[in-house]
Design a protein around this motif. Structure first.
Motif, PDB file in Angstrom:
ATOM      1  N   VAL A  57       0.865  -1.190   0.000  1.00 51.29           N
ATOM      2  CA  VAL A  57       0.000   0.000   0.000  1.00 51.29           C
ATOM      3  C   VAL A  57       0.897   1.233   0.000  1.00 51.29           C
ATOM      4  O   VAL A  57       1.795   1.345   0.844  1.00 51.29           O
ATOM      5  CB  VAL A  57      -0.913   0.038   1.251  1.00 51.29           C
ATOM      6  CG1 VAL A  57      -1.730   1.353   1.263  1.00 51.29           C
ATOM      7  CG2 VAL A  57      -1.859  -1.161   1.274  1.00 51.29           C
ATOM      8  N   ALA A  58       0.656   2.111  -0.970  1.00 43.72           N
ATOM      9  CA  ALA A  58       1.406   3.374  -1.014  1.00 43.72           C
ATOM     10  C   ALA A  58       0.417   4.511  -0.749  1.00 43.72           C
ATOM     11  O   ALA A  58      -0.660   4.555  -1.364  1.00 43.72           O
ATOM     12  CB  ALA A  58       2.059   3.561  -2.382  1.00 43.72           C
ATOM     13  N   ILE A  59       0.767   5.403   0.189  1.00 46.78           N
ATOM     14  CA  ILE A  59      -0.100   6.549   0.480  1.00 46.78           C
ATOM     15  C   ILE A  59       0.426   7.758  -0.297  1.00 46.78           C
ATOM     16  O   ILE A  59       1.609   8.101  -0.198  1.00 46.78           O
ATOM     17  CB  ILE A  59      -0.135   6.862   1.989  1.00 46.78           C
ATOM     18  CG1 ILE A  59      -0.514   5.614   2.794  1.00 46.78           C
ATOM     19  CG2 ILE A  59      -1.103   8.003   2.273  1.00 46.78           C
ATOM     20  CD1 ILE A  59      -0.577   5.838   4.296  1.00 46.78           C
ATOM     21  N   VAL A  60      -0.466   8.349  -1.110  1.00 47.68           N
ATOM     22  CA  VAL A  60      -0.094   9.528  -1.910  1.00 47.68           C
ATOM     23  C   VAL A  60      -0.755  10.757  -1.286  1.00 47.68           C
ATOM     24  O   VAL A  60      -1.956  10.731  -0.988  1.00 47.68           O
ATOM     25  CB  VAL A  60      -0.576   9.360  -3.376  1.00 47.68           C
ATOM     26  CG1 VAL A  60      -0.225  10.604  -4.202  1.00 47.68           C
ATOM     27  CG2 VAL A  60       0.035   8.101  -3.999  1.00 47.68           C
ATOM     28  N   ARG A  61       0.009  11.801  -1.059  1.00 37.88           N
ATOM     29  CA  ARG A  61      -0.529  13.064  -0.534  1.00 37.88           C
ATOM     30  C   ARG A  61       0.030  14.182  -1.419  1.00 37.88           C
ATOM     31  O   ARG A  61       1.246  14.371  -1.485  1.00 37.88           O
ATOM     32  CB  ARG A  61      -0.082  13.282   0.914  1.00 37.88           C
ATOM     33  CG  ARG A  61      -0.419  12.143   1.882  1.00 37.88           C
ATOM     34  CD  ARG A  61       0.121  12.415   3.271  1.00 37.88           C
ATOM     35  NE  ARG A  61       0.202  11.214   4.096  1.00 37.88           N
ATOM     36  CZ  ARG A  61      -0.744  10.831   4.957  1.00 37.88           C
ATOM     37  NH1 ARG A  61      -1.872  11.518   5.089  1.00 37.88           N
ATOM     38  NH2 ARG A  61      -0.591   9.733   5.675  1.00 37.88           N
ATOM     39  N   VAL A  62      -0.866  14.870  -2.149  1.00 36.98           N
ATOM     40  CA  VAL A  62      -0.413  15.902  -3.088  1.00 36.98           C
ATOM     41  C   VAL A  62      -1.332  17.123  -3.011  1.00 36.98           C
ATOM     42  O   VAL A  62      -2.401  17.087  -2.419  1.00 36.98           O
ATOM     43  CB  VAL A  62      -0.413  15.353  -4.542  1.00 36.98           C
ATOM     44  CG1 VAL A  62       0.709  14.355  -4.745  1.00 36.98           C
ATOM     45  CG2 VAL A  62      -1.791  14.784  -4.895  1.00 36.98           C
ATOM     46  N   ARG A  63      -0.878  18.178  -3.709  1.00 40.81           N
ATOM     47  CA  ARG A  63      -1.642  19.437  -3.675  1.00 40.81           C
ATOM     48  C   ARG A  63      -2.833  19.376  -4.628  1.00 40.81           C
ATOM     49  O   ARG A  63      -3.948  19.708  -4.283  1.00 40.81           O
ATOM     50  CB  ARG A  63      -0.717  20.604  -4.094  1.00 40.81           C
ATOM     51  CG  ARG A  63       0.065  21.204  -2.920  1.00 40.81           C
ATOM     52  CD  ARG A  63      -0.803  22.114  -2.042  1.00 40.81           C
ATOM     53  NE  ARG A  63      -0.227  22.254  -0.699  1.00 40.81           N
ATOM     54  CZ  ARG A  63      -0.893  21.962   0.408  1.00 40.81           C
ATOM     55  NH1 ARG A  63      -2.142  21.485   0.361  1.00 40.81           N
ATOM     56  NH2 ARG A  63      -0.359  22.104   1.602  1.00 40.81           N
ATOM     57  N   ALA A  64      -2.559  18.933  -5.879  1.00 41.26           N
ATOM     58  CA  ALA A  64      -3.595  19.094  -6.909  1.00 41.26           C
ATOM     59  C   ALA A  64      -3.807  17.785  -7.663  1.00 41.26           C
ATOM     60  O   ALA A  64      -2.979  16.871  -7.644  1.00 41.26           O
ATOM     61  CB  ALA A  64      -3.172  20.176  -7.892  1.00 41.26           C
ATOM     62  N   HIS A  65      -4.979  17.754  -8.323  1.00 40.45           N
ATOM     63  CA  HIS A  65      -5.370  16.548  -9.070  1.00 40.45           C
ATOM     64  C   HIS A  65      -4.289  16.153 -10.081  1.00 40.45           C
ATOM     65  O   HIS A  65      -3.949  14.973 -10.212  1.00 40.45           O
ATOM     66  CB  HIS A  65      -6.705  16.805  -9.805  1.00 40.45           C
ATOM     67  CG  HIS A  65      -7.260  15.573 -10.486  1.00 40.45           C
ATOM     68  ND1 HIS A  65      -7.829  14.526  -9.786  1.00 40.45           N
ATOM     69  CD2 HIS A  65      -7.305  15.217 -11.788  1.00 40.45           C
ATOM     70  CE1 HIS A  65      -8.208  13.589 -10.638  1.00 40.45           C
ATOM     71  NE2 HIS A  65      -7.883  13.979 -11.860  1.00 40.45           N
ATOM     72  N   GLU A  66      -3.710  17.108 -10.746  1.00 41.25           N
ATOM     73  CA  GLU A  66      -2.687  16.809 -11.775  1.00 41.25           C
ATOM     74  C   GLU A  66      -1.506  16.084 -11.123  1.00 41.25           C
ATOM     75  O   GLU A  66      -0.936  15.156 -11.725  1.00 41.25           O
ATOM     76  CB  GLU A  66      -2.169  18.097 -12.434  1.00 41.25           C
ATOM     77  CG  GLU A  66      -3.214  18.840 -13.280  1.00 41.25           C
ATOM     78  CD  GLU A  66      -4.330  19.403 -12.395  1.00 41.25           C
ATOM     79  OE1 GLU A  66      -4.012  19.806 -11.241  1.00 41.25           O
ATOM     80  OE2 GLU A  66      -5.509  19.385 -12.825  1.00 41.25           O
ATOM     81  N   ASP A  67      -1.162  16.484  -9.908  1.00 37.80           N
ATOM     82  CA  ASP A  67      -0.057  15.799  -9.220  1.00 37.80           C
ATOM     83  C   ASP A  67      -0.407  14.336  -8.984  1.00 37.80           C
ATOM     84  O   ASP A  67       0.409  13.423  -9.174  1.00 37.80           O
ATOM     85  CB  ASP A  67       0.228  16.471  -7.865  1.00 37.80           C
ATOM     86  CG  ASP A  67       0.440  17.975  -8.000  1.00 37.80           C
ATOM     87  OD1 ASP A  67       0.903  18.385  -9.093  1.00 37.80           O
ATOM     88  OD2 ASP A  67       0.133  18.710  -7.045  1.00 37.80           O
TER      89      ASP A  67
END
Lengths: 93, 93, 93, 93, 93, 93, 93, 93, 93, 93
Positions: free
Chosen positions: C42-52
């Motif tokens: 499981v990888a948790i992704v945390r980003v600013r915007a949808h494109e990221d």
């Protein structure tokens, strides 16, 4: 107008290219790479007649290299506040 | 613009009514009752921002009586020969 | 901040290496090899915007050798006693 | 530190409330309502010892009204550029 | 003491050998070839600490040639009329 | 000695009680509440003869209130560094 | 008259050819490429006796190159406003 | 002519009655109770136009009491040595 | 007497040969190629003791070339108007 | 002679009674409660003609109280060292 959603399975490295090539197929109005695990790509088909649907799905979509498996959901009925016929002016009925 | 497909399960007698009510939800541009074993109804959501997507799906769609289960496929990327932004002019970005 | 869980399938001998390489991808904050049979990593992704989110998942994660299949659960809403924004200070919104 | 992901199934109308109540459970650091067909809510558990994990999952999480089914993915190993121990300072090991 | 059940899938001709080799892995106390269709072999892991569980399952079990897929059920709590600690005297806690 | 693993499904609130009651059934040597999506509880049955296996599983285990569904994996062969017969001295063969 | 539906799985590029070749098999009255995801092709078998059904399905259908997997639904009873015996005059009972 | 297979799930005691009532629906030419694990009843729909297909499946078939779930396989293309149009003379195209 | 059903998966072209070879295995009394999609071949095993069951299933059945996967349903109890012991006189208990 | 395996699902407390009652149905020669996750009871049907098979399965088996779901595997071909016709002398062909 007939609508159908083609749910496409492709290997991760092929997804972007498959989506681009599907978007070039006449009758395919929009293609999306999607999250969620049900499939990898969704292509929306909008055509005039059943024969067109057959040609687009079984003739063109499945022929795109990298398409491993497809599940086609043929729409029975469309519901929208928008005038889809006008929006997607596909030429004479 | 953000896109998502909400795959909806409903009992056979409720399908038509559920589809009609979903089509009235702001942010839902098209709804289709569909054949095939994957789901009973597909609703296409097109919104400006992630918060709108949350409100439409978890706030409005799941609240429609008769919606038993939903699976939302959030679109990563859209591919189309058509200018979707113009087509679905949703107001200011 | 947008969050997503990428459930990754990999062959047993590749799991540790895949997890390590995923942890190096910008936007991926934590990666875990997991028990339970639903997936291997499981990888948790945390980003600013949808494109990221699109870039991280479809661009970087799927490109890691050994990643056989991915299922991405895009988070609608986050609930926490902790101030996630502060905790994962990702730079300007 | 031990980590686990609790994948929770709840009926659509209960999802928001269940997520809020889960976020109040000591040991649960973050909860997310999620898209995709795998589950409705993901709760991340971070605790010191195995007994805490047992108490949080089988004692507290499953007791939240509206939780219909849970699947717990116990993490074997964590991989991150961040110092998770420091980030989630849970008190003495 | 921590317990876990590793459900192992192997091709029919490999089952006996895989089971024998798994029984040699320190921390694996019993291995069974099983009927029933859920998996081909069940290995019971009994260890002192979480790190041992990680080493046995992700380090040793998955490395046995012929192990195609594994699903690990980590035990939360043990219930028995027998004193498992004494029975499986694993050395100092 | 015959071995079998009974994989038990129970509703979350019943899991602990079901596990305790199963541990009291003669022939059931160990019971575990477990993580992972396969089942909720695993009961290990160790008996002398096939008739005992039938009595324990179809007579006693399924009669425990809260047991919704069971899947029994009958062991073909056991492999262990330990002398299981001695360990689980069940009385005369 | 005995009826059966043979649900056939084939790789996308082979579907049309497989359907054509199946339609040439004596005893197979109609073949359809289908949408919906359950299978790729449906062949309807109508024969006089059980032995014919065996010969058509296990002898001829599965021998068509490109047929990867088949699921045969043997009909128990037929219900129709039409006189199926007359319609599909298969020769003497 | 358009063809579709409606795979119907019904509870065992209702199967015969459901099949009889489905056979009375205009546009449904044949109905079969079937063995195998895929469904309980198969109804073959043969109609002139897409709208008829919608009416028969979503209007009539799902309204028959006892029909718990339906999966409709819309045929793309038909292949047959027989002249299906003549056989099923449905009136003017 | 112990009974078990071995559900065998084989590729379509191998089914007949696999069934024939399974019927030659001592302890296997009947073998059937079957419709229905759950498996391709069912072999009925009737033996005196658990060890025989192990030898027949894990030693002989899985060794037949073309057997891709097996699921063995071990019978708990037999119910019949017929005297199975007499019918299948397997020699001394 | 025609053979079929009826795989029956029943709730745990009903299994024994359902098996007993199925064994009384003419045409059902043997019934077994079984381990493994595929079903709870297997009934073997041996009859002269297709109509008998229909009557036994759809008329009698599904009518037994407690039978929740059935999956019937109709045998295509039988393979045995034994003379099944003689063994199960069912009366005139």
């Amino acid at each position: 107008m007939l609508h159908a959603f083609v749910l496409v399975h492709a290997d991760p490295p092929d997804i972007a290219r498959v989506a681009e090539q599907l978007a070039e197929v006449p009758g395919v109005t929009e293609v999306f790479s999607v999250a969620g695990g049900v499939c990898d790509v969704v292509a929306i088909v909008r055509v005039r007649a059943h024969e067109d649907l057959v040609e687009v799905v079984t003739g063109r979509v499945t022929a795109v290299p990298g398409v491993r498996r497809t599940t086609t959901l043929v729409a029975f009925q469309a519901y929208s506040r928008h005038d889809l016929e006008a929006l997607w002016d596909l030429g004479p009925a």
